[in-house]
Design an enzyme around this catalytic site. Structure first.
Site, PDB file in Angstrom:
ATOM      1  N   SER A 119       0.825  -1.210   0.000  1.00 47.11           N
ATOM      2  CA  SER A 119       0.000   0.000   0.000  1.00 47.11           C
ATOM      3  C   SER A 119       0.852   1.249   0.000  1.00 47.11           C
ATOM      4  CB  SER A 119      -0.854   0.044   1.274  1.00 47.11           C
ATOM      5  OG  SER A 119      -1.667  -1.076   1.368  1.00 47.11           O
ATOM      6  N   HIS A 140      -0.766  -2.545  -7.091  1.00 49.07           N
ATOM      7  CA  HIS A 140      -1.557  -2.250  -5.896  1.00 49.07           C
ATOM      8  C   HIS A 140      -3.041  -2.404  -6.207  1.00 49.07           C
ATOM      9  CE1 HIS A 140      -2.953   0.966  -2.782  1.00 49.07           C
ATOM     10  NE2 HIS A 140      -3.043  -0.250  -2.287  1.00 49.07           N
ATOM     11  N   GLU A 152      -3.284   0.343  -9.089  1.00 47.90           N
ATOM     12  CA  GLU A 152      -2.160   1.279  -9.246  1.00 47.90           C
ATOM     13  C   GLU A 152      -0.933   0.477  -9.654  1.00 47.90           C
ATOM     14  OE1 GLU A 152      -1.495   5.031  -6.442  1.00 47.90           O
ATOM     15  OE2 GLU A 152      -2.260   3.323  -5.340  1.00 47.90           O
ATOM     16  N   ASN A 190      -3.132   6.000  -1.455  1.00 51.77           N
ATOM     17  CA  ASN A 190      -3.014   6.120   0.000  1.00 51.77           C
ATOM     18  C   ASN A 190      -2.385   7.417   0.457  1.00 51.77           C
ATOM     19  OD1 ASN A 190      -4.387   3.805   0.769  1.00 51.77           O
ATOM     20  ND2 ASN A 190      -2.655   2.543   0.185  1.00 51.77           N
TER      21      ASN A 190
HETATM   22  N1  LIG Z   1      -6.294  -4.464   3.426  1.00 54.14           N
HETATM   23  C1  LIG Z   1      -6.415  -3.634   2.407  1.00 54.14           C
HETATM   24  O1  LIG Z   1      -7.470  -2.997   2.214  1.00 54.14           O
HETATM   25  C2  LIG Z   1      -5.276  -3.480   1.433  1.00 54.14           C
HETATM   26  C3  LIG Z   1      -5.534  -2.846   0.199  1.00 54.14           C
HETATM   27  C4  LIG Z   1      -4.491  -2.756  -0.738  1.00 54.14           C
HETATM   28  C5  LIG Z   1      -3.231  -3.267  -0.434  1.00 54.14           C
HETATM   29  N2  LIG Z   1      -3.019  -3.862   0.782  1.00 54.14           N
HETATM   30  C6  LIG Z   1      -1.671  -4.409   1.035  1.00 54.14           C
HETATM   31  O2  LIG Z   1      -1.693  -5.808   0.795  1.00 54.14           O
HETATM   32  C7  LIG Z   1      -0.765  -6.474   1.656  1.00 54.14           C
HETATM   33  C8  LIG Z   1      -1.512  -7.522   2.466  1.00 54.14           C
HETATM   34  O3  LIG Z   1      -2.513  -6.878   3.239  1.00 54.14           O
HETATM   35  P1  LIG Z   1      -3.732  -7.693   3.867  1.00 54.14           P
HETATM   36  O4  LIG Z   1      -4.734  -6.691   4.304  1.00 54.14           O
HETATM   37  O5  LIG Z   1      -4.138  -8.801   2.931  1.00 54.14           O
HETATM   38  O6  LIG Z   1      -3.004  -8.328   5.163  1.00 54.14           O
HETATM   39  P2  LIG Z   1      -3.487  -9.528   6.091  1.00 54.14           P
HETATM   40  O7  LIG Z   1      -2.941  -9.247   7.436  1.00 54.14           O
HETATM   41  O8  LIG Z   1      -4.957  -9.762   5.937  1.00 54.14           O
HETATM   42  O9  LIG Z   1      -2.744 -10.812   5.454  1.00 54.14           O
HETATM   43  C9  LIG Z   1      -1.350 -10.967   5.414  1.00 54.14           C
HETATM   44  C10 LIG Z   1      -1.062 -12.456   5.203  1.00 54.14           C
HETATM   45  O10 LIG Z   1       0.335 -12.633   4.925  1.00 54.14           O
HETATM   46  C11 LIG Z   1       0.752 -13.821   5.582  1.00 54.14           C
HETATM   47  N3  LIG Z   1       2.205 -13.743   5.720  1.00 54.14           N
HETATM   48  C12 LIG Z   1       2.932 -12.952   6.523  1.00 54.14           C
HETATM   49  N4  LIG Z   1       4.243 -13.134   6.291  1.00 54.14           N
HETATM   50  C13 LIG Z   1       4.346 -14.057   5.305  1.00 54.14           C
HETATM   51  C14 LIG Z   1       5.452 -14.657   4.610  1.00 54.14           C
HETATM   52  N5  LIG Z   1       6.712 -14.305   4.872  1.00 54.14           N
HETATM   53  N6  LIG Z   1       5.186 -15.578   3.642  1.00 54.14           N
HETATM   54  C15 LIG Z   1       3.911 -15.927   3.361  1.00 54.14           C
HETATM   55  N7  LIG Z   1       2.828 -15.386   3.984  1.00 54.14           N
HETATM   56  C16 LIG Z   1       3.052 -14.460   4.936  1.00 54.14           C
HETATM   57  C17 LIG Z   1      -0.029 -13.843   6.890  1.00 54.14           C
HETATM   58  O11 LIG Z   1      -0.091 -15.163   7.431  1.00 54.14           O
HETATM   59  C18 LIG Z   1      -1.393 -13.333   6.417  1.00 54.14           C
HETATM   60  O12 LIG Z   1      -2.219 -14.399   5.986  1.00 54.14           O
HETATM   61  C19 LIG Z   1      -0.116  -5.368   2.521  1.00 54.14           C
HETATM   62  O13 LIG Z   1       1.086  -4.984   1.907  1.00 54.14           O
HETATM   63  C20 LIG Z   1      -1.157  -4.260   2.458  1.00 54.14           C
HETATM   64  O14 LIG Z   1      -0.594  -2.990   2.667  1.00 54.14           O
HETATM   65  C21 LIG Z   1      -4.010  -3.997   1.715  1.00 54.14           C
END
Ligand SMILES: NC(=O)c1ccc[n+]([C@@H]2O[C@H](COP(=O)([O-])OP(=O)(O)OC[C@H]3O[C@@H](n4cnc5c(N)ncnc54)[C@H](O)[C@@H]3O)[C@@H](O)[C@H]2O)c1
Length: 283
Positions: A119, A140, A152, A190
Site C-alpha cells: 500500500s 496495488h 495502481e 493512500n
Molecule cells: N487491506 C487492504 O485494504 C489493502 C488494500 C491494498 C493493499 N493492501 C496491502 O496488501 C498487503 C496484504 O494486506 P492484507 O490486508 O491482505 O493483510 P493480512 O494481514 O490480511 O494478510 C497478510 C497475510 O500474509 C501472511 N504472511 C505474513 N508473512 C508471510 C510470509 N513471509 N510468507 C507468506 N505469507 C506471509 C499472513 O499469514 C497473512 O495471511 C499489505 O502490503 C497491504 O498494505 C491492503
C-alpha cells in the site's frame, strides 16, 4: 514475456482476492501462506465470493468450478519455482517484504517478474533486495479485489518498460484498469486517502463525533459510498497504521503523524473487521 502461471504470497484480505481474480481469468494460481489456517480461511472466502457471483447470475457454475480447480494452496514457497509472475501480499512491513523478495529472487526463474501489492512501501527498496530490480513492479490492487476495477501500477527506480507493460497487460486480462504512479510513499491512492482516515481517527479521539456520526456525515455530505471509519475497519487498522508510518517517515511532515487512538487500538489487537472489533464490533 508470455505469462502463463501466477504465484501469490500471503493469503489474507488481499492475497485471497488476488488469487481469485487471476484464477477466474484463466491463470493457474499457486497461493502461499506461512499459516495453514489462513489458507483454509482464504479458500472459504474465495468460495463465498464466487458463490455470490453465481447467485447474481454473473458467473456460470462451471466457470466457478474451473476457477477453483485452477487454485493450489500451499505453505511452501518452493512451489513458486516455476511461476512466471508472483504477487506479494504479506504484512505491510518493509523488512518482512525485503526478506521475502530476496528469497523469491533466489527461487524463481530469472525471467519471472516479482510484483508487490504494498500500500505504501517503496518498490525501489523491494527491488534492491533482489538481483533483478528491473523485474520488480508495484501492483496495488484495491479491496475487495474481485469488485474493485482499479489497480495502481508503480514503477521503481530500476523497473523496466517491459515489466510495466507486463503488469498493465495482466490488468487488462483481469478486466481491470491500471494507472501508473511514481514510487513515492503511499503512491497516489493512500497518499490522499490515509490523511483523511487519520483525520477521522483524530475526530473520534477528540469527541468531535461518534464513529456513526462521522461516517453518516461523510456519506451524506461528501457522497462517499462508505464512511471513513467503516472503511478503515474494512482495510484493517494495522494496515492503516503501517501506511501512516510510511507516509510520516517518508515525507517527514507532522500532518501524517498517526493518531494516538489508532496506535492504541492496534496495540490492543482491535484491527477492524478481521479481528471482529475496530471502530465497530462485528459478529
Ligand atoms: N487491506 C487492504 O485494504 C489493502 C488494500 C491494498 C493493499 N493492501 C496491502 O496488501 C498487503 C496484504 O494486506 P492484507 O490486508 O491482505 O493483510 P493480512 O494481514 O490480511 O494478510 C497478510 C497475510 O500474509 C501472511 N504472511 C505474513 N508473512 C508471510 C510470509 N513471509 N510468507 C507468506 N505469507 C506471509 C499472513 O499469514 C497473512 O495471511 C499489505 O502490503 C497491504 O498494505 C491492503
Amino acid at each position: 514475456m508470455d505469462i502463463k502461471t501466477i504465484g501469490v504470497v500471503g493469503a489474507g484480505t488481499m492475497g485471497n482476492g488476488i488469487a481469485q481474480v487471476f484464477a477466474q481469468a484463466g491463470f493457474p494460481v499457486t497461493l502461499v501462506d506461512v499459516a495453514e489456517p489462513m489458507l483454509d480461511r482464504a479458500r472459504r472466502a474465495i468460495e463465498k465470493s464466487l458463490a455470490r457471483f453465481v447467485e447474481k447470475g454473473t458467473l456460470a457454475p462451471e466457470a466457478r468450478d474451473a476457477a477453483l480447480a485452477r487454485l493450489t494452496m500451499v505453505t511452501s514457497l518452493d512451489r513458486l519455482a516455476s511461476a512466471d509472475y508472483v504477487v506479494e501480499a504479506i504484512v505491510e512491513h518493509a523488512d518482512a517484504k525485503r526478506a521475502l523478495f530476496a528469497s523469491l529472487d533466489a527461487l524463481v526463474k530469472p525471467e519471472a517478474i516479482l510484483a508487490s501489492n504494498t500500500s505504501s512501501i517503496s518498490i525501489t527498496l523491494l527491488g534492491a533486495a533482489t538481483k533483478r530490480p528491473e523485474r520488480v513492479v508495484g501492483m496495488h490492487f484495491m479491496n475487495p479485489v474481485p469488485l474493485m476495477m482499479l489497480v495502481e501500477l508503480i514503477r521503481g527506480q530500476a523497473t523496466s518498460d517491459d515489466s510495466m507493460e507486463a503488469a498493465a497487460s495482466l490488468c487488462r486480462a483481469l478486466g481491470k484498469t491500471g494507472v501508473e504512479a511514481a514510487d513515492y510513499p503511499g503512491f497516489i491512492a493512500n497518499r490522499i486517502l490515509l490523511p483523511m482516515l487519520n483525520e477521522a481517527f483524530y475526530a473520534v479521539m477528540e469527541g468531535v463525533g461518534t464513529p456513526e456520526a462521522i461516517d453518516t456525515v461523510m456519506k451524506g455530505a461528501m457522497h462517499h459510498p462508505m464512511g471513513p471509519l467503516t472503511l478503515a475497519d474494512f482495510i484493517g487498522l494495522d494496515i492503516c497504521l503501517a501506511v501512516l508510518n510510511v507516509l510520516h517517515d517518508g515525507l517527514g511532515d507532522p500532518k501524517y503523524r498517526p493518531c494516538p487512538l489508532l496506535k492504541r487500538m492496534v496495540a490492543a489487537g482491535h484491527l477492524g473487521r478481521k479481528s471482529g472489533r475496530g471502530f465497530y464490533v462485528y459478529a
